[in-house]
Design a protein around this motif. Structure first.
Motif, PDB file in Angstrom:
ATOM      1  N   SER A 104       0.853  -1.180   0.000  1.00 46.28           N
ATOM      2  CA  SER A 104       0.000   0.000   0.000  1.00 46.28           C
ATOM      3  C   SER A 104       0.895   1.237   0.000  1.00 46.28           C
ATOM      4  O   SER A 104       1.601   1.508   0.975  1.00 46.28           O
ATOM      5  N   ARG A 105       0.865   1.977  -1.075  1.00 41.84           N
ATOM      6  CA  ARG A 105       1.688   3.194  -1.169  1.00 41.84           C
ATOM      7  C   ARG A 105       1.302   4.183  -0.093  1.00 41.84           C
ATOM      8  O   ARG A 105       2.162   4.871   0.480  1.00 41.84           O
ATOM      9  N   LEU A 106       0.008   4.241   0.213  1.00 39.09           N
ATOM     10  CA  LEU A 106      -0.455   5.168   1.235  1.00 39.09           C
ATOM     11  C   LEU A 106       0.110   4.791   2.601  1.00 39.09           C
ATOM     12  O   LEU A 106       0.590   5.651   3.341  1.00 39.09           O
ATOM     13  N   PHE A 107       0.057   3.506   2.941  1.00 41.32           N
ATOM     14  CA  PHE A 107       0.573   3.056   4.240  1.00 41.32           C
ATOM     15  C   PHE A 107       2.062   3.362   4.357  1.00 41.32           C
ATOM     16  O   PHE A 107       2.533   3.871   5.386  1.00 41.32           O
ATOM     17  N   THR A 108       2.810   3.069   3.303  1.00 41.99           N
ATOM     18  CA  THR A 108       4.251   3.333   3.319  1.00 41.99           C
ATOM     19  C   THR A 108       4.540   4.825   3.446  1.00 41.99           C
ATOM     20  O   THR A 108       5.377   5.248   4.249  1.00 41.99           O
ATOM     21  N   SER A 109       3.827   5.631   2.685  1.00 38.16           N
ATOM     22  CA  SER A 109       4.073   7.073   2.696  1.00 38.16           C
ATOM     23  C   SER A 109       3.748   7.679   4.053  1.00 38.16           C
ATOM     24  O   SER A 109       4.509   8.500   4.585  1.00 38.16           O
ATOM     25  N   VAL A 110       2.617   7.279   4.641  1.00 39.26           N
ATOM     26  CA  VAL A 110       2.221   7.859   5.917  1.00 39.26           C
ATOM     27  C   VAL A 110       3.195   7.454   7.020  1.00 39.26           C
ATOM     28  O   VAL A 110       3.474   8.234   7.935  1.00 39.26           O
ATOM     29  N   ASN A 111       3.741   6.264   6.945  1.00 39.84           N
ATOM     30  CA  ASN A 111       4.732   5.868   7.945  1.00 39.84           C
ATOM     31  C   ASN A 111       6.038   6.640   7.775  1.00 39.84           C
ATOM     32  O   ASN A 111       6.719   6.946   8.760  1.00 39.84           O
ATOM     33  N   LEU A 112       6.392   6.964   6.545  1.00 36.75           N
ATOM     34  CA  LEU A 112       7.568   7.814   6.333  1.00 36.75           C
ATOM     35  C   LEU A 112       7.320   9.226   6.869  1.00 36.75           C
ATOM     36  O   LEU A 112       8.205   9.843   7.466  1.00 36.75           O
ATOM     37  N   VAL A 113       6.108   9.741   6.655  1.00 38.91           N
ATOM     38  CA  VAL A 113       5.756  11.040   7.226  1.00 38.91           C
ATOM     39  C   VAL A 113       5.812  10.971   8.753  1.00 38.91           C
ATOM     40  O   VAL A 113       6.318  11.889   9.414  1.00 38.91           O
ATOM     41  N   THR A 114       5.307   9.869   9.314  1.00 39.08           N
ATOM     42  CA  THR A 114       5.359   9.671  10.763  1.00 39.08           C
ATOM     43  C   THR A 114       6.792   9.720  11.267  1.00 39.08           C
ATOM     44  O   THR A 114       7.082  10.355  12.289  1.00 39.08           O
ATOM     45  N   PHE A 115       7.685   9.052  10.570  1.00 40.92           N
ATOM     46  CA  PHE A 115       9.093   9.034  10.993  1.00 40.92           C
ATOM     47  C   PHE A 115       9.668  10.447  10.993  1.00 40.92           C
ATOM     48  O   PHE A 115      10.344  10.852  11.948  1.00 40.92           O
ATOM     49  N   CYS A 116       9.398  11.215   9.937  1.00 42.62           N
ATOM     50  CA  CYS A 116       9.919  12.587   9.869  1.00 42.62           C
ATOM     51  C   CYS A 116       9.355  13.440  10.997  1.00 42.62           C
ATOM     52  O   CYS A 116      10.086  14.180  11.671  1.00 42.62           O
ATOM     53  N   VAL A 117       8.048  13.350  11.218  1.00 45.35           N
ATOM     54  CA  VAL A 117       7.386  14.184  12.215  1.00 45.35           C
ATOM     55  C   VAL A 117       7.880  13.870  13.613  1.00 45.35           C
ATOM     56  O   VAL A 117       8.236  14.770  14.397  1.00 45.35           O
ATOM     57  N   TYR A 118       7.932  12.585  13.958  1.00 46.88           N
ATOM     58  CA  TYR A 118       8.280  12.228  15.333  1.00 46.88           C
ATOM     59  C   TYR A 118       9.788  12.296  15.587  1.00 46.88           C
ATOM     60  O   TYR A 118      10.199  12.444  16.734  1.00 46.88           O
ATOM     61  N   ALA A 119      10.592  12.196  14.554  1.00 41.32           N
ATOM     62  CA  ALA A 119      12.015  12.459  14.737  1.00 41.32           C
ATOM     63  C   ALA A 119      12.224  13.927  15.085  1.00 41.32           C
ATOM     64  O   ALA A 119      12.963  14.272  16.018  1.00 41.32           O
ATOM     65  N   ALA A 120      11.551  14.799  14.343  1.00 41.42           N
ATOM     66  CA  ALA A 120      11.655  16.230  14.633  1.00 41.42           C
ATOM     67  C   ALA A 120      11.109  16.556  16.011  1.00 41.42           C
ATOM     68  O   ALA A 120      11.713  17.324  16.777  1.00 41.42           O
ATOM     69  N   LEU A 121       9.957  15.987  16.342  1.00 40.74           N
ATOM     70  CA  LEU A 121       9.329  16.283  17.629  1.00 40.74           C
ATOM     71  C   LEU A 121      10.160  15.756  18.791  1.00 40.74           C
ATOM     72  O   LEU A 121      10.330  16.433  19.810  1.00 40.74           O
ATOM     73  N   GLY A 122      10.684  14.534  18.656  1.00 41.01           N
ATOM     74  CA  GLY A 122      11.515  13.971  19.719  1.00 41.01           C
ATOM     75  C   GLY A 122      12.761  14.791  19.962  1.00 41.01           C
ATOM     76  O   GLY A 122      13.122  15.080  21.112  1.00 41.01           O
ATOM     77  N   GLY A 123      13.420  15.203  18.888  1.00 39.72           N
ATOM     78  CA  GLY A 123      14.612  16.033  19.030  1.00 39.72           C
ATOM     79  C   GLY A 123      14.291  17.384  19.628  1.00 39.72           C
ATOM     80  O   GLY A 123      15.015  17.897  20.490  1.00 39.72           O
ATOM     81  N   PHE A 124      13.168  17.968  19.200  1.00 46.00           N
ATOM     82  CA  PHE A 124      12.784  19.288  19.717  1.00 46.00           C
ATOM     83  C   PHE A 124      12.496  19.230  21.211  1.00 46.00           C
ATOM     84  O   PHE A 124      12.988  20.057  21.988  1.00 46.00           O
ATOM     85  N   MET A 125      11.658  18.293  21.633  1.00 41.84           N
ATOM     86  CA  MET A 125      11.275  18.222  23.042  1.00 41.84           C
ATOM     87  C   MET A 125      12.485  17.993  23.938  1.00 41.84           C
ATOM     88  O   MET A 125      12.592  18.550  25.031  1.00 41.84           O
TER      89      MET A 125
END
Length: 388
Positions: A164-185
């Protein structure tokens, strides 16, 4: 486990397990402090020890009454569901159940642990044999993990789910978002203490508006995402959050909370409100309902791994030495190098969302699957537990 044995059942077991562990953690420091106090009884030292022990215990004891409320509510109001399908060719045990992929779990955990260890130790030890060896071993084990999962008949992480391209893409977006958020916090809390002069309690409280905004408005954001689709929220949300992170660059010595800190954390909160609920809902809606537990587990693992790697890697990338945590000028310089990196991760996530994310109904992989019980951005419907 949830897909196989019942999602409500595994959730309730997890809550009870968490409550018991919290109770044990709460009792442990209190007992240790009491023993130390009995040995010394030296006035101020004993009082400080008792206070610290009780304070730490209280933070764990708080989880117990919450669990006592959560468990009966779940048992009464959450319907049981499971994945009743068994893929063709799956090897089963003597009792007919599918086997757990213990080898895959061990390989995946070791690969992540070794890479993380290498990132954490690199600022201290540089390119030492231990650091290089851990990094190489982690990458090799990661490759072995993928190979094992591809060949096993019943893998922990079936790679077919990424068709599922959608599932793969959303998980990549998740990785980017939570990497940024984890580093920021991680870095923002230290910036507020080391550079701006906040106490530990003050730094934590200063970041609370982000959480409050999510508590108040995430449900509305989920409704909006269901109406307009996930593409816009997952594009706009990361960009707003990136702007909030860049605003934190204004926080320095003597920073004002109302004019410097609050606008940044509020803008970050607005960005998270915009994207987090549609992100989670889209992950669940991008797979068949029977695989909801697996999809949720993969997405949660991506988020946790992203935060872990970011906290380990950002100090290295920002050239933050161990002494920086005790030097305001040095930490501030590293912080100013790190925040654009976090914002860049969010911009990358936004670009990926705009390029790849569409409504779940538009995913070709889902069109080839069995009929679904939900559409748009909503989470998949629950399958009732069969009568026994």
């Amino acid at each position: 486990m949830g897909d196989r044995f019942g999602r409500r059942r595994v959730f309730v077991i997890g809550v009870i397990w968490f409550a018991v562990a919290s109770l044990a953690c709460g009792l442990a420091p209190a007992s240790g402090r009491a023993s130390a106090g009995s040995a010394r009884r030296s006035g101020r030292s004993w009082a400080a020890g008792w206070w610290t022990g009780r304070g730490g215990a209280g933070s764990f004891f708080l989880n117990v009454p919450l669990a006592l409320v959560c468990v009966p509510v779940a048992l009464r109001h959450v319907p049981e569901s499971r994945d009743t399908s068994v893929p063709e060719g799956v090897r089963a045990g003597a009792d007919g159940r599918r086997r757990f992929d213990v080898l895959g779990a061990v390989l995946g955990a070791l690969a992540l642990a070794l890479v993380t260890y290498a990132l954490i130790e690199a600022p201290n030890d540089g390119a030492s044999p231990v650091v290089i060896g851990a990094a190489v071993a982690g990458v090799v084990l990661g490759a072995v993990f993928v190979r094992v999962e591809r060949r096993r008949t019943d893998p922990m992480l079936p790679l077919s789910i990424f068709s599922s391209r959608l599932f793969t893409s959303v998980n990549l977006v998740t990785f980017c978002v939570y990497a940024a958020l984890g580093g920021f916090m991680f870095l923002a809390a230290i910036q507020l203490q080391v550079v701006a002069g906040y106490s530990a309690l003050g730094a934590g409280t200063a970041l609370l508006p982000t959480t409050l905004l999510m508590l108040l408005f995430s449900a509305k954001s989920g409704e909006l995402g269901q109406r307009i689709g996930p593409r816009i929220p997952l594009t706009v949300g990361p960009l707003i959050a990136a702007a909030g992170m860049l605003l934190m660059l204004r926080v320095g010595p003597g920073a004002s909370y109302l004019t410097d800190v609050l606008p940044a954390v509020a803008l970050l909160g607005v960005g998270l409100v915009t994207m987090v609920a549609p992100l989670t809902a889209t992950v669940l809606a991008s797979v068949d309902a029977g695989k909801a537990g697996l999809a949720s587990g993969i997405n949660n693992a991506a988020a946790r791994a992203a935060g872990l790697v970011a906290v380990a890697a950002l100090p290295l990338l920002a050239r933050m030495t161990p002494e920086a945590y005790r030097s305001a000028p040095e930490f501030e310089a590293a912080f100013r190098r790190a925040m654009p990196m976090c914002a860049g991760l969010l911009v990358a996530g936004a670009a990926l969302a705009w390029w790849q994310v569409r409504r779940p109904a538009d995913d070709p992989a889902l069109k080839r699957s069995e009929p679904r019980t939900s559409c748009a951005v909503g989470a998949p419907g629950l399958e009732p537990e069969p009568d026994r």
